[in-house]
Design a protein around this motif. Structure first.
Motif, PDB file in Angstrom:
ATOM      1  N   VAL A  54     -58.822-109.806  -1.536  1.00  0.00           N
ATOM      2  CA  VAL A  54     -58.906-111.115  -2.185  1.00  0.00           C
ATOM      3  C   VAL A  54     -59.888-110.993  -3.345  1.00  0.00           C
ATOM      4  O   VAL A  54     -61.099-110.869  -3.128  1.00  0.00           O
ATOM      5  CB  VAL A  54     -59.379-112.202  -1.196  1.00  0.00           C
ATOM      6  N   PRO A  55     -59.405-110.992  -4.581  1.00  0.00           N
ATOM      7  CA  PRO A  55     -60.302-110.808  -5.719  1.00  0.00           C
ATOM      8  C   PRO A  55     -61.369-111.897  -5.765  1.00  0.00           C
ATOM      9  O   PRO A  55     -61.064-113.088  -5.676  1.00  0.00           O
ATOM     10  CB  PRO A  55     -59.371-110.887  -6.933  1.00  0.00           C
ATOM     11  N   GLY A  56     -62.627-111.484  -5.916  1.00  0.00           N
ATOM     12  CA  GLY A  56     -63.733-112.434  -5.997  1.00  0.00           C
ATOM     13  C   GLY A  56     -64.209-112.672  -7.403  1.00  0.00           C
ATOM     14  O   GLY A  56     -65.282-113.249  -7.609  1.00  0.00           O
ATOM     15  N   HIS A  57     -63.434-112.237  -8.394  1.00  0.00           N
ATOM     16  CA  HIS A  57     -63.834-112.368  -9.788  1.00  0.00           C
ATOM     17  C   HIS A  57     -62.573-112.424 -10.636  1.00  0.00           C
ATOM     18  O   HIS A  57     -61.567-111.781 -10.330  1.00  0.00           O
ATOM     19  CB  HIS A  57     -64.710-111.168 -10.183  1.00  0.00           C
TER      20      HIS A  57
ATOM     21  N   GLY B  27     -56.785-107.636 -12.916  1.00  0.00           N
ATOM     22  CA  GLY B  27     -56.395-106.269 -12.623  1.00  0.00           C
ATOM     23  C   GLY B  27     -55.299-106.187 -11.575  1.00  0.00           C
ATOM     24  O   GLY B  27     -54.360-105.391 -11.693  1.00  0.00           O
ATOM     25  N   VAL B  28     -55.405-107.016 -10.538  1.00  0.00           N
ATOM     26  CA  VAL B  28     -54.365-107.053  -9.510  1.00  0.00           C
ATOM     27  C   VAL B  28     -53.025-107.470 -10.115  1.00  0.00           C
ATOM     28  O   VAL B  28     -51.970-106.923  -9.782  1.00  0.00           O
ATOM     29  CB  VAL B  28     -54.772-108.016  -8.381  1.00  0.00           C
ATOM     30  N   ARG B  29     -53.080-108.424 -11.034  1.00  0.00           N
ATOM     31  CA  ARG B  29     -51.845-108.895 -11.684  1.00  0.00           C
ATOM     32  C   ARG B  29     -51.217-107.815 -12.556  1.00  0.00           C
ATOM     33  O   ARG B  29     -49.998-107.612 -12.552  1.00  0.00           O
ATOM     34  CB  ARG B  29     -52.151-110.132 -12.522  1.00  0.00           C
ATOM     35  N   ARG B  30     -52.058-107.066 -13.277  1.00  0.00           N
ATOM     36  CA  ARG B  30     -51.531-106.082 -14.228  1.00  0.00           C
ATOM     37  C   ARG B  30     -51.130-104.763 -13.581  1.00  0.00           C
ATOM     38  O   ARG B  30     -50.298-104.044 -14.128  1.00  0.00           O
ATOM     39  CB  ARG B  30     -52.574-105.819 -15.324  1.00  0.00           C
ATOM     40  N   PHE B  31     -51.712-104.446 -12.416  1.00  0.00           N
ATOM     41  CA  PHE B  31     -51.415-103.164 -11.766  1.00  0.00           C
ATOM     42  C   PHE B  31     -50.983-103.400 -10.314  1.00  0.00           C
ATOM     43  O   PHE B  31     -51.675-103.014  -9.382  1.00  0.00           O
ATOM     44  CB  PHE B  31     -52.633-102.248 -11.816  1.00  0.00           C
ATOM     45  N   PRO B  32     -49.835-104.033 -10.116  1.00  0.00           N
ATOM     46  CA  PRO B  32     -49.446-104.435  -8.758  1.00  0.00           C
ATOM     47  C   PRO B  32     -49.146-103.268  -7.832  1.00  0.00           C
ATOM     48  O   PRO B  32     -49.188-103.425  -6.617  1.00  0.00           O
ATOM     49  CB  PRO B  32     -48.194-105.290  -8.985  1.00  0.00           C
ATOM     50  N   GLY B  33     -48.842-102.091  -8.372  1.00  0.00           N
ATOM     51  CA  GLY B  33     -48.484-100.960  -7.528  1.00  0.00           C
ATOM     52  C   GLY B  33     -49.623-100.013  -7.226  1.00  0.00           C
ATOM     53  O   GLY B  33     -49.437 -99.033  -6.495  1.00  0.00           O
ATOM     54  N   LEU B  34     -50.800-100.257  -7.783  1.00  0.00           N
ATOM     55  CA  LEU B  34     -51.933 -99.362  -7.568  1.00  0.00           C
ATOM     56  C   LEU B  34     -52.415 -99.451  -6.120  1.00  0.00           C
ATOM     57  O   LEU B  34     -52.620-100.543  -5.593  1.00  0.00           O
ATOM     58  CB  LEU B  34     -53.068 -99.724  -8.520  1.00  0.00           C
ATOM     59  N   ARG B  35     -52.569 -98.300  -5.468  1.00  0.00           N
ATOM     60  CA  ARG B  35     -52.975 -98.258  -4.065  1.00  0.00           C
ATOM     61  C   ARG B  35     -54.093 -97.234  -3.870  1.00  0.00           C
ATOM     62  O   ARG B  35     -54.330 -96.384  -4.717  1.00  0.00           O
ATOM     63  CB  ARG B  35     -51.796 -97.881  -3.163  1.00  0.00           C
ATOM     64  N   VAL B  36     -54.756 -97.333  -2.721  1.00  0.00           N
ATOM     65  CA  VAL B  36     -55.739 -96.330  -2.313  1.00  0.00           C
ATOM     66  C   VAL B  36     -55.026 -95.373  -1.363  1.00  0.00           C
ATOM     67  O   VAL B  36     -54.603 -95.779  -0.282  1.00  0.00           O
ATOM     68  CB  VAL B  36     -56.957 -96.968  -1.633  1.00  0.00           C
TER      69      VAL B  36
END
Length: 267
Positions: free
Chosen positions: A75-78, A84-93
C-alpha cells in the motif's frame, strides 16, 4: 526490470542480455544450469534451460521472475510511490536462486565501490567458475559450489582485489551455507529465522542480510540499513531532504513504509 536487480555490474559473467533475451547461469542442488528468458508479451514469457540443474530451475522459474510477490500487499504511503506502482505494474521482487548464490556477492560488495566489487567478482568467476552449459553467450560462467569458495587460497583473494576480512567472511558463509539453505527451505515463511542465521556468520550484518533478502528470498520489505546511499536517496525522493538511517528506521516499521509524508511533518 525485475531481473536487472540480479546483475552484478555490466560485465557479470553470470548474466547477459542479448537482444530481447536475458541469459543467466545458476547452481541448483541438482547441478549447474544456464537459462534464457524471453518476454513475449506483458503477460507471457518463454524460458529455456540447459545443464544438470535444468528441471529444478524450470520448476522454480515463476518464483525467479517474482510470481510469489503479491502486489496487493503493498500500500503506497506516498504519492511518488503510488505513481511508481501505476507506471510499473509488472515490476516484482524475485526469488530466483538458493540464497548462497546472492550471499557471497553481497559480502564481496561490503564497504567498497561497486565497480571494484564487480571487478573482483568477475576475476574470481573467470578464474574458478566453470563454463556455462548449453548454448550460452561466450564467456559466461557458473558460480562456484560452497566447498570451492571455501577452498580459494588467500593469495587468489588478494589478486582479485578482496581484502582478508571479506575473504574470511565469504569462506565462513560457504562453510555454513548448506545448513542455512536447509533452514530457508524448511521455514520459507520465517524470514526472521533465516536473517538470524545469516547474521550469525562472522562478517555478515544487517546490510548484507538485507541484500540477500530482496535478491534471493523475495523479501520486498528488506531494507539495507548502513548503505551509503539508501537513506539519503529515500529522504531526498520522499521528503525533499537527506535523512540518515535513524530517520529511515523511525519512518518505517521493520522496512515497511508507514507514511513518509506524515513522518516528514513530525521531523
Amino acid at each position: 526490470m525485475t531481473l536487472a536487480l540480479l546483475r552484478r555490474g555490466p560485465g557479470d559473467p553470470t548474466f547477459q542480455r542479448v537482444g530481447d533475451v536475458i541469459w543467466r547461469t545458476s547452481r541448483m542442488a541438482t547441478g549447474p544450469v544456464t537459462y534464457a528468458i524471453e518476454q513475449l508479451s506483458p503477460v507471457r514469457l518463454r524460458g529455456r534451460a540447459w545443464g544438470p540443474g535444468r528441471e529444478e530451475l524450470l520448476d522454480r522459474l515463476p518464483s525467479s521472475i517474482g510470481a510469489d510477490d503479491d502486489p496487493t500487499t503493498f500500500v503506497p504511503g506516498h504519492a511518488l510511490l503510488a505513481d511508481g506502482v501505476r507506471r510499473f505494474p509488472g515490476l516484482r521482487v524475485p526469488a530466483p536462486d538458493a540464497f548462497s548464490r546472492q550471499l557471497i556477492p553481497a559480502i564481496i560488495e561490503q564497504k567498497v565501490l561497486g565497480v571494484d566489487a564487480f571487478a573482483a567478482q568477475r576475476r574470481l568467476l573467470r578464474r574458478f567458475g566453470e563454463p556455462a552449459p548449453g548454448p550460452a553467450p561466450a564467456g559466461m560462467r557458473v558460480t562456484l559450489e560452497s566447498a570451492q569458495w571455501a577452498a580459494i587460497p588467500s593469495w587468489e583473494w588478494h589478486l582479485a582485489g578482496v581484502d582478508p576480512r571479506r575473504a574470511r567472511a565469504v569462506q565462513a558463509s560457504a562453510r555454513v551455507g548448506p545448513q542455512l539453505e536447509r533452514l530457508a527451505e524448511q521455514h520459507p515463511t520465517d524470514l526472521a529465522a533465516v536473517y538470524r542465521g545469516l547474521q550469525s556468520i562472522p562478517g555478515v550484518g544487517v546490510w548484507t542480510a538485507a541484500e540477500v533478502g530482496y535478491r534471493a528470498l523475495g523479501d520486498a520489505d528488506a531494507v539495507p540499513f548502513g548503505d551509503f546511499h539508501v537513506a539519503k536517496d529515500v529522504g531526498t525522493a520522499l521528503l525533499g531532504r537527506r535523512i540518515d538511517d535513524t530517520d529511515l528506521l523511525r519512518c518505517s516499521n521493520h522496512g515497511r513504509v508507514i507514511g513518509f509524508e506524515s513522518c516528514a511533518s513530525s521531523s
